[in-house]
Design a protein around this motif. Structure first.
Motif, PDB file in Angstrom:
ATOM      1  N   LEU A 188       0.826  -1.207   0.000  1.00  0.00           N
ATOM      2  CA  LEU A 188       0.000   0.000   0.000  1.00  0.00           C
ATOM      3  C   LEU A 188       0.863   1.261   0.000  1.00  0.00           C
ATOM      4  O   LEU A 188       0.535   2.247   0.653  1.00  0.00           O
ATOM      5  N   CYS A 189       1.962   1.235  -0.730  1.00  0.00           N
ATOM      6  CA  CYS A 189       2.849   2.393  -0.840  1.00  0.00           C
ATOM      7  C   CYS A 189       2.619   3.042  -2.195  1.00  0.00           C
ATOM      8  O   CYS A 189       2.585   2.353  -3.224  1.00  0.00           O
ATOM      9  N   GLU A 190       2.446   4.363  -2.194  1.00  0.00           N
ATOM     10  CA  GLU A 190       2.118   5.048  -3.443  1.00  0.00           C
ATOM     11  C   GLU A 190       2.740   6.436  -3.490  1.00  0.00           C
ATOM     12  O   GLU A 190       2.715   7.171  -2.515  1.00  0.00           O
ATOM     13  N   VAL A 191       3.298   6.760  -4.663  1.00  0.00           N
ATOM     14  CA  VAL A 191       3.683   8.128  -4.983  1.00  0.00           C
ATOM     15  C   VAL A 191       2.601   8.618  -5.931  1.00  0.00           C
ATOM     16  O   VAL A 191       2.429   8.082  -7.031  1.00  0.00           O
ATOM     17  N   HIS A 192       1.847   9.602  -5.500  1.00  0.00           N
ATOM     18  CA  HIS A 192       0.726  10.114  -6.299  1.00  0.00           C
ATOM     19  C   HIS A 192       1.253  10.612  -7.647  1.00  0.00           C
ATOM     20  O   HIS A 192       2.295  11.251  -7.717  1.00  0.00           O
TER      21      HIS A 192
END
Length: 192
Positions: free
Chosen positions: A164-168
């Protein structure tokens, strides 16, 4: 990988085309060139760019010529048994066409060679499946975000196995512009 269920870019009669994975032999899928790379390693991940002019003036007038015969297991209703029959063998024919069937009509075409782990996370199977599922796609996407922050100089902590890791995408398109995270600790999972 040679066993990946994805069509490959090839040339037929001097024209670009896609050869479906089901139409290529095991020997051909595993064949390597002198450089050690797969001869048929340019997988078609369906990221295509077409001009409006090409679509209107070349593709649309030729649409009627772009069907493939595909033998399929086609469910059907058995009126006597009052149930749907799901065949175990091919029992029908479908006419199919794909967005990449227009490749031979092109006058010029280019293929971009990208890293699978960065650019291709297909979803073909249900959740809980070991490959090509929402779970594996989410993990690949999450790993890209972790990699970008690490390359920008951040230290990752917390649940390192998190998917659940995200760079928008408005923050960074391809890992650029993340200098603000240099020498900072980012706890996983994260959204930046």
């Amino acid at each position: 990988s040679p066993g990946e269920k994805v069509g490959v870019v090839a040339s037929k009669g001097g024209k670009p085309c896609i050869v479906e994975y089901s139409d290529i032999s095991k020997e051909m899928s595993e064949r390597r060139g002198e450089d050690g790379r797969l001869v048929f390693g340019a997988g078609n991940i369906c990221n295509h760019f077409y001009t409006i002019d090409f679509l209107e003036n070349v593709v649309v007038p030729n649409l009627g010529n772009m069907y493939h015969v595909a033998r399929k297991k086609i469910p059907h209703y058995d009126a006597e048994k009052k149930e749907t029959v799901k065949p175990t063998a091919n029992n029908g024919i479908k006419l199919e066409s794909f967005i990449f069937d227009v490749f031979p009509l092109s006058v010029k075409m280019a293929v971009l060679d990208v890293e699978r782990k960065d650019e291709f996370a297909p979803v073909k199977n249900p959740p809980g499946t070991d490959s090509d599922s929402p779970d594996t796609a989410r993990m690949l996407f999450s790993n890209v975000a972790k990699d970008w922050l690490t390359k920008a100089g951040a230290t990752l902590a917390g649940d390192m196995k998190s998917d659940l890791c995200e760079v928008h995408p408005l923050t960074s398109y391809n890992g650029e512009g993340l200098d603000q995270w240099r020498e900072k600790t980012v706890n996983c999972p994260f959204t930046v």
